[in-house]
Design a protein around this motif. Sequence first.
Motif, mmCIF file in Angstrom:
data_model
loop_
_atom_site.group_PDB
_atom_site.id
_atom_site.type_symbol
_atom_site.label_atom_id
_atom_site.label_comp_id
_atom_site.label_asym_id
_atom_site.label_seq_id
_atom_site.Cartn_x
_atom_site.Cartn_y
_atom_site.Cartn_z
ATOM 1 N N PHE A 51 57.632 -0.205 -45.040
ATOM 2 C CA PHE A 51 57.817 0.044 -43.609
ATOM 3 C C PHE A 51 56.643 -0.579 -42.854
ATOM 4 O O PHE A 51 55.558 -0.775 -43.404
ATOM 5 N N PRO A 52 56.847 -0.932 -41.578
ATOM 6 C CA PRO A 52 55.829 -1.679 -40.843
ATOM 7 C C PRO A 52 54.642 -0.839 -40.412
ATOM 8 O O PRO A 52 54.751 0.355 -40.174
ATOM 9 N N GLY A 53 53.525 -1.536 -40.290
ATOM 10 C CA GLY A 53 52.328 -0.944 -39.710
ATOM 11 C C GLY A 53 51.325 -0.446 -40.722
ATOM 12 O O GLY A 53 51.687 -0.009 -41.825
ATOM 13 N N PRO A 54 50.024 -0.507 -40.349
ATOM 14 C CA PRO A 54 48.984 0.068 -41.193
ATOM 15 C C PRO A 54 49.212 1.566 -41.342
ATOM 16 O O PRO A 54 49.822 2.187 -40.463
ATOM 17 N N PRO A 55 48.750 2.192 -42.449
ATOM 18 C CA PRO A 55 47.882 1.576 -43.448
ATOM 19 C C PRO A 55 48.602 0.846 -44.570
ATOM 20 O O PRO A 55 47.955 0.387 -45.506
ATOM 21 N N GLY A 56 49.951 0.733 -44.478
ATOM 22 C CA GLY A 56 50.677 0.205 -45.624
ATOM 23 C C GLY A 56 51.109 -1.230 -45.535
ATOM 24 O O GLY A 56 51.439 -1.841 -46.552
ATOM 25 N N ASN A 57 51.126 -1.834 -44.323
ATOM 26 C CA ASN A 57 51.611 -3.199 -44.209
ATOM 27 C C ASN A 57 51.274 -3.745 -42.824
ATOM 28 O O ASN A 57 50.717 -3.030 -41.984
ATOM 29 N N THR A 58 51.611 -5.026 -42.613
ATOM 30 C CA THR A 58 51.480 -5.613 -41.291
ATOM 31 C C THR A 58 52.552 -5.021 -40.377
ATOM 32 O O THR A 58 53.503 -4.392 -40.837
ATOM 33 N N ASN A 59 52.420 -5.256 -39.076
ATOM 34 C CA ASN A 59 53.180 -4.480 -38.103
ATOM 35 C C ASN A 59 54.622 -4.905 -37.889
ATOM 36 O O ASN A 59 55.536 -4.104 -38.039
ATOM 37 N N THR A 60 54.834 -6.150 -37.513
ATOM 38 C CA THR A 60 56.152 -6.568 -37.036
ATOM 39 C C THR A 60 56.945 -7.325 -38.087
ATOM 40 O O THR A 60 58.168 -7.176 -38.188
ATOM 41 N N VAL A 61 56.288 -8.160 -38.840
ATOM 42 C CA VAL A 61 56.889 -8.882 -39.964
ATOM 43 C C VAL A 61 56.096 -8.537 -41.221
ATOM 44 O O VAL A 61 54.894 -8.297 -41.153
ATOM 45 N N PRO A 62 56.760 -8.483 -42.385
ATOM 46 C CA PRO A 62 56.107 -7.904 -43.568
ATOM 47 C C PRO A 62 55.218 -8.870 -44.342
ATOM 48 O O PRO A 62 55.439 -10.083 -44.366
ATOM 49 N N SER A 63 54.224 -8.289 -44.981
ATOM 50 C CA SER A 63 53.432 -8.968 -45.998
ATOM 51 C C SER A 63 53.725 -8.290 -47.336
ATOM 52 O O SER A 63 54.287 -7.194 -47.381
ATOM 53 N N VAL A 64 53.359 -8.961 -48.425
ATOM 54 C CA VAL A 64 53.580 -8.407 -49.764
ATOM 55 C C VAL A 64 52.241 -8.338 -50.490
ATOM 56 O O VAL A 64 51.571 -9.363 -50.644
ATOM 57 N N VAL A 65 51.862 -7.141 -50.902
ATOM 58 C CA VAL A 65 50.659 -6.963 -51.717
ATOM 59 C C VAL A 65 51.103 -6.648 -53.131
ATOM 60 O O VAL A 65 51.825 -5.681 -53.362
#
Length: 340
Positions: free
Chosen positions: A193-207
């Motif tokens: 899901f979008p937004g910190p603390p788990g990801n970028t806000n509007t478009v996703p990143s993959v860790v």
Amino acid sequence: MLPRILGWAVVLGTAAVAFVLAWPQALGLQNQWVAAHVVALRGAAAGIGILFAVCFALFAIAPRSRRFWVAMATVLALFAAGNIAVLAVRGAGGSEVAEPGSSDIVTVLSWNTLGEVPDAQTIADLAIDEGADVVVLPETTDPLGEAVAIAMREGGSPMWVHTQAYDDIAKARSTTLLISPDLGSYTVTSAEFPGPPGNTNTVPSVVADPVDGDGPRIVAVHAVAPIRWELRNWRSDLKWLAAQCEGDDVIMAGDFNATLDHFAGHGADGGDLGRCSDAAAAAGSAALGTWPTDVPPLLGSPIDHVLATPGWTVDGFRVVDELDGAGSDHRPIVATLSRG
């Protein structure tokens, strides 16, 4: 007397604005509206500065207000020269990507596909030709990622596929990461899901982190573009991405929608973003624009990056401009990193 005072006020005001736009990080304005966009396109800004400097110099031929026109031409010429100097220091020569030769060498390919405009075979062929161990594909859904992986497997380079998607409304809301089995098993640890603390806000990143803890954290990046209504999210994305690079062994790649100028203030321990340093800067290629593809690289914006923590050495980096006609508005980038 009053016209002369007003004229010099205009000159001094223009000089102040030119200084801020040429080096906004001096005042902490590099991530603010207008300054963020001008500094992202230093080559184009230099060209515009030269154009206006020439125009003002031509006006100075007339006897009236000659000092004003000369002063304005000088200010704009200095603005252009400042941008050119920054680009010269960052480098536009490029370097050849080193041939992979051991498990301690990792080749990273990143290409924002503009919602899957290049086909799977084109992406796979590039990845195979470059010997990519990691392929980062912002704006790419899982089905295309799987198709790329199948094409790469048929070409002798099997890959694991990891995709994060916020929804299926737009392909830009997906990011796909391919990792070679030679690097070991990886699991995605970023939130869905979008937004910190788990990801970028509007478009996703993959860790993705190694299952057994042996190997680098790999981050496939897609930060939102700094359009006016997304500025807060963009700044938040850069802060979150910097936090992902606080460890000892991290490789990040993708579309950051930010240049080295925008990274200012987000570095730690000598890094450009968190503890990670930019591969293009290390290779003397950080002046080459990766977006958009319909202008020459020196007039474009270098917003796609490969970064890594200090344990990695940059053996090669290049901006791939042979595929400008493939349909994406971004150029692929390739970096080869080695331990040590």
